[in-house]
Design a protein around this motif. Structure first.
Motif, mmCIF file in Angstrom:
data_model
loop_
_atom_site.group_PDB
_atom_site.id
_atom_site.type_symbol
_atom_site.label_atom_id
_atom_site.label_comp_id
_atom_site.label_asym_id
_atom_site.label_seq_id
_atom_site.Cartn_x
_atom_site.Cartn_y
_atom_site.Cartn_z
ATOM 1 N N UNK A 59 -0.180 12.488 4.527
ATOM 2 C CA UNK A 59 0.386 11.168 4.788
ATOM 3 C C UNK A 59 0.614 10.995 6.285
ATOM 4 N N UNK A 83 -7.424 9.120 2.520
ATOM 5 C CA UNK A 83 -6.956 8.430 1.319
ATOM 6 C C UNK A 83 -7.699 8.940 0.092
ATOM 7 N N UNK A 86 -6.338 12.303 -0.900
ATOM 8 C CA UNK A 86 -5.047 12.124 -1.579
ATOM 9 C C UNK A 86 -5.260 11.655 -3.020
ATOM 10 N N UNK A 87 -6.209 10.702 -3.163
ATOM 11 C CA UNK A 87 -6.455 10.131 -4.489
ATOM 12 C C UNK A 87 -6.973 11.178 -5.463
ATOM 13 N N UNK A 98 9.685 5.005 -6.813
ATOM 14 C CA UNK A 98 8.591 4.166 -6.316
ATOM 15 C C UNK A 98 7.658 3.668 -7.408
ATOM 16 N N UNK A 100 6.057 0.673 -9.587
ATOM 17 C CA UNK A 100 5.903 -0.760 -9.400
ATOM 18 C C UNK A 100 6.738 -1.457 -10.464
ATOM 19 N N UNK B 311 7.906 -0.853 -0.364
ATOM 20 C CA UNK B 311 7.926 0.418 -1.117
ATOM 21 C C UNK B 311 6.676 0.558 -1.967
ATOM 22 N N UNK B 312 6.282 -0.543 -2.599
ATOM 23 C CA UNK B 312 5.063 -0.488 -3.420
ATOM 24 C C UNK B 312 3.858 -0.162 -2.550
ATOM 25 N N UNK B 315 3.858 3.567 -1.700
ATOM 26 C CA UNK B 315 3.434 4.479 -2.764
ATOM 27 C C UNK B 315 1.951 4.298 -3.050
ATOM 28 N N UNK B 316 1.465 3.039 -2.982
ATOM 29 C CA UNK B 316 0.041 2.819 -3.235
ATOM 30 C C UNK B 316 -0.797 3.542 -2.178
ATOM 31 N N UNK B 317 -0.333 3.486 -0.928
ATOM 32 C CA UNK B 317 -1.091 4.171 0.118
ATOM 33 C C UNK B 317 -1.016 5.691 -0.064
ATOM 34 N N UNK B 318 0.175 6.200 -0.421
ATOM 35 C CA UNK B 318 0.272 7.649 -0.567
ATOM 36 C C UNK B 318 -0.558 8.120 -1.754
ATOM 37 N N UNK B 319 -0.727 7.228 -2.728
ATOM 38 C CA UNK B 319 -1.532 7.551 -3.906
ATOM 39 C C UNK B 319 -3.000 7.647 -3.581
ATOM 40 N N UNK B 320 -3.408 7.036 -2.469
ATOM 41 C CA UNK B 320 -4.818 7.102 -2.109
ATOM 42 C C UNK B 320 -5.497 5.751 -2.008
ATOM 43 N N UNK B 321 -4.736 4.661 -2.088
ATOM 44 C CA UNK B 321 -5.353 3.366 -1.818
ATOM 45 C C UNK B 321 -5.526 3.245 -0.306
ATOM 46 N N UNK B 322 -6.667 2.691 0.107
ATOM 47 C CA UNK B 322 -6.968 2.603 1.539
ATOM 48 C C UNK B 322 -6.341 1.343 2.132
ATOM 49 N N UNK B 408 3.249 4.702 5.455
ATOM 50 C CA UNK B 408 4.027 5.073 4.271
ATOM 51 C C UNK B 408 5.135 6.076 4.576
ATOM 52 N N UNK B 409 4.918 6.939 5.559
ATOM 53 C CA UNK B 409 5.919 7.970 5.863
ATOM 54 C C UNK B 409 7.244 7.319 6.255
ATOM 55 N N UNK B 412 8.860 5.820 3.120
ATOM 56 C CA UNK B 412 9.335 6.830 2.179
ATOM 57 C C UNK B 412 10.619 7.466 2.697
#
Lengths: 235, 416
Positions: A59, A83, A86-87, A98, A100, B311-312, B315-322, B408-409, B412
């Motif tokens: 991150x 990304x 991470x995915x 966190x 949604x 926040x959403x 988390x979406x970015x940390x999940x791997x969304x670009x 995101x850091x 978070x």
């Protein structure tokens, strides 16, 4: 060192926040965490525990040094490539869930799978549902986060982190908002995950009692690694 | 689940801010609606005006004058030299188109062109105690009919009766009204040449063009020549073209060949078409302003959503969304708002146009003049919708880009 071949490695990782007065978050971290290992990063507040976790989780990017995921050096990857890693390979659980808020528990767990788009819709739903069942949330799949308790929300967040079968789950104070019973439940889940499925789990915690239950403790003080101990393996 | 992930999240965000979304969508809808209605109104009028002109007046008029004053021999001799002539008395020429008959014959041979020679001059008409000045146009009725719609525009009497009555005259409706003259009345016509004749009203026409209806009278060409004391003179040759858009080109060719000034209908009405251009510019600016205001509404909703959803996003970015995925989510929100606004705007625009169409005035006895002339054009709907989408896209892009760059850091850390 670890329980298997290294999955997550830090080599001389230093992170300095630039500014009028540069702040060093972590400095010269060398660390290797193996497959199926359940590790805790501990230390006093402000010691750089979370900063190290974010660097290991891609991150944040180190000022110098590099982070390797399954042997792949990530220091030259573009943000889009990071990304992607991470995915596919990492899952996150934070202190705050966190989730949604408009999406149901099931839909929240589906998000990473939909982004990865490797399974059919039906397969994704089946997998998401079974993850929720594993985490004892089988009856709550259709509920939205505000209809769930704190412990349940955090377990949905764990299910979401596991959605794409990651190599590593990174957790930042995952029990910080939970009572001791739920905290224990989360740690049991992590330990089970690491030992049964071989998923590596790295968690930041300042709770000594919980840290004692992990395979390995990494102690940080003032951004430096001062000790890495093998904890007693609980039976 | 049929929706792609980014669209799914976008829709969820908009549904969560329903009231604000509706307001911004309504802004877009009103902008598009007004654009469609005003465009229908203005283009309707402009088309009506254009068609009336094309219908009623000749497409090209050749007159017995020149665009530039004749060059004097001394100027030709010292071309480019510093020559100034003073006290020059121009040669008095007999006005009129020389050899008009040959010119008419030549023009007639051009494809898609019909020709009518006329003599136009001033006349004062007297009836009762009223004097009215008018343009007297001498015509050959069967030729004039092929060049203008005069015969169709006759309200009373007929054009052909000019041929059978000794001194027949045809008046515009407003002119007749001002004189108080009716069909069959006998007027006195006086010209600058000093000739006076009794003329009989054999017809009254109504074109809908003010200038013609209140200021023009027609007589037989031969009678007009007598009245103006200009026997055998023709000072205007009128042309009608199969394709009215060719008028400027034809006028240019005619002028190059015969030297006389040839004016197309576009040139004659140039000032009105310039006004149309200004009108259109004003309309587009106003509609542009409405859409900019609407775009601010969209900008506002999306900025608010992003503020609420940091926040959403984290988390979406940390999940791997670009970054691209995040940008797309908010861009899609803008486009959805714009698209709904555009479709609602089409409905609003259609409704407003229908309302305009149902309005009746009391301007004249002619029912076609007592309503708005509207043009229903698919192009207006496409343009309005296109404007809305572009405005919404731009309004969404700026906050979307900001959202995509969120780190995101930082979020978070702050959320703990």
């Amino acid at each position: 060192m670890g329980a298997g071949e290294p999955v997550l490695e830090a080599r001389g990782v230093t992170r300095v926040l630039s500014g009028a007065i540069p702040v060093t978050l972590v400095e010269g971290i060398d660390l290797s965490i193996g497959r199926g290992e359940f590790a805790a990063i501990t230390g006093p507040s402000g010691s750089g525990k979370s900063s190290l976790l974010y660097l290991l989780g891609l991150l944040d990017t180190p000022t110098s040094g590099s982070v390797l995921v399954e042997g792949e050096d990530t220091s030259r990857l573009t943000p889009a490539d990071l990304a992607r890693v991470r995915l596919e390979k990492l899952g996150f659980v934070f202190q705050f869930h966190f989730l949604l808020p408009e999406f149901t528990a099931l839909d929240n767990v589906l998000i990473p799978m939909r982004k990865l788009a490797r399974l059919s819709d039906r397969e994704m739903r089946t997998r998401a549902q079974s993850l929720l069942v594993q985490l004892d949330l089988g009856d709550h799949a259709r509920k939205r986060p505000d209809q769930l308790s704190g412990g349940q929300r955090q377990r949905v967040a764990i299910a979401r982190a596991l959605a794409n079968e990651p190599r590593v789950v990174l957790a930042d104070e995952p029990t910080g908002n939970l009572d001791s019973r739920n905290a224990q439940l989360v740690f049991d889940t992590f330990r089970d995950l690491a030992h049964r499925t071989g998923t590596t789990v790295v968690t930041v915690t300042h709770d000594e009692h919980l840290a004692a239950q992990t395979d390995r403790r990494v102690l940080l003080v003032d951004g430096k690694l001062v000790g890495s101990t093998e904890a007693a393996h609980p039976a | 689940m049929a929706l792609p992930l980014s669209v799914d999240i976008a829709v969820t965000h908009l549904m969560g801010r329903r009231r604000q979304t509706i307001v911004s969508v309504l802004g877009v809808a009103l902008g598009v609606g007004f654009f469609i209605a005003v465009a229908a109104l203005m283009q309707g009028f402009q088309t009506y005006f254009r068609e009336t002109i094309i219908d009623v007046s000749p497409h090209v008029v050749v007159e017995d004058e020149f665009r530039n004053p004749p060059r004097q021999p001394v100027q030709a001799l010292y071309a480019g030299g510093a020559v100034e002539l003073r006290g020059l008395k121009p040669e008095e020429e007999r006005r009129g188109i020389r050899n008009a008959r040959a010119m008419v014959e030549a023009l007639r041979r051009m494809p898609g062109v019909t020709v009518a020679p006329t003599l136009s001059g001033q006349v004062v008409l007297r009836y009762g105690g009223v004097d009215e000045a008018a343009s007297l146009v001498g015509i050959e009725p069967e030729q004039e009919q092929r060049v203008t719609t005069l015969a169709k525009d006759m309200e009373a009497g007929s054009l052909d009766r000019l041929n059978t009555t000794a001194n027949g005259i045809v008046l515009g409706r407003e002119l007749a009204k001002k004189l108080g003259a009716k069909l069959g009345d006998s007027l006195l016509a006086v010209t600058a040449a000093g000739v006076t004749r009794r003329v009989t009203v054999e017809g009254i026409f109504h074109t809908g063009i003010q200038n013609l209806d209140e200021g023009v009278a027609y007589m037989l060409l031969k009678r007009a020549q007598v009245l103006q004391d200009r026997i055998n003179v023709v000072n205007q040759v009128r042309l009608r073209l199969a394709d009215p858009d060719q008028a400027p080109a034809v006028a240019q060719r005619v002028e190059a060949r015969f030297r006389y000034k040839a004016e197309s209908w576009q040139e004659t009405n140039q000032n009105i078409f310039q006004i149309f251009t200004v009108q259109n510019a004003i309309m587009y600016s106003i509609v542009g302003a409405i859409l900019i205001v609407a775009a601010f509404g969209i900008f506002n909703v999306i900025s608010t959503v992003i503020y609420e959803k940091t926040r959403d996003i984290a988390i979406l970015k940390s999940m791997g969304l670009t970054e691209g995925d995040i940008r797309r989510i908010f861009l899609v929100e803008g486009i959805i708002a714009g698209a709904i606004g555009a479709v609602m705007g089409w409905a609003v625009g259609y409704g407003l146009t229908e309302v305009l169409a149902s309005i009746r005035f009391d301007f004249s006895d002619d029912p076609s003049e007592n309503r708005f002339h509207l043009s229903y054009s698919l192009l207006h709907y496409m343009l309005g919708g296109g404007f809305a989408l572009v405005a919404a896209g731009l309004a969404a892009y700026l906050p979307a880009r900001r959202a995509a760059r969120l780190n995101p850091v930082e979020i978070v850390r702050g959320a703990a």
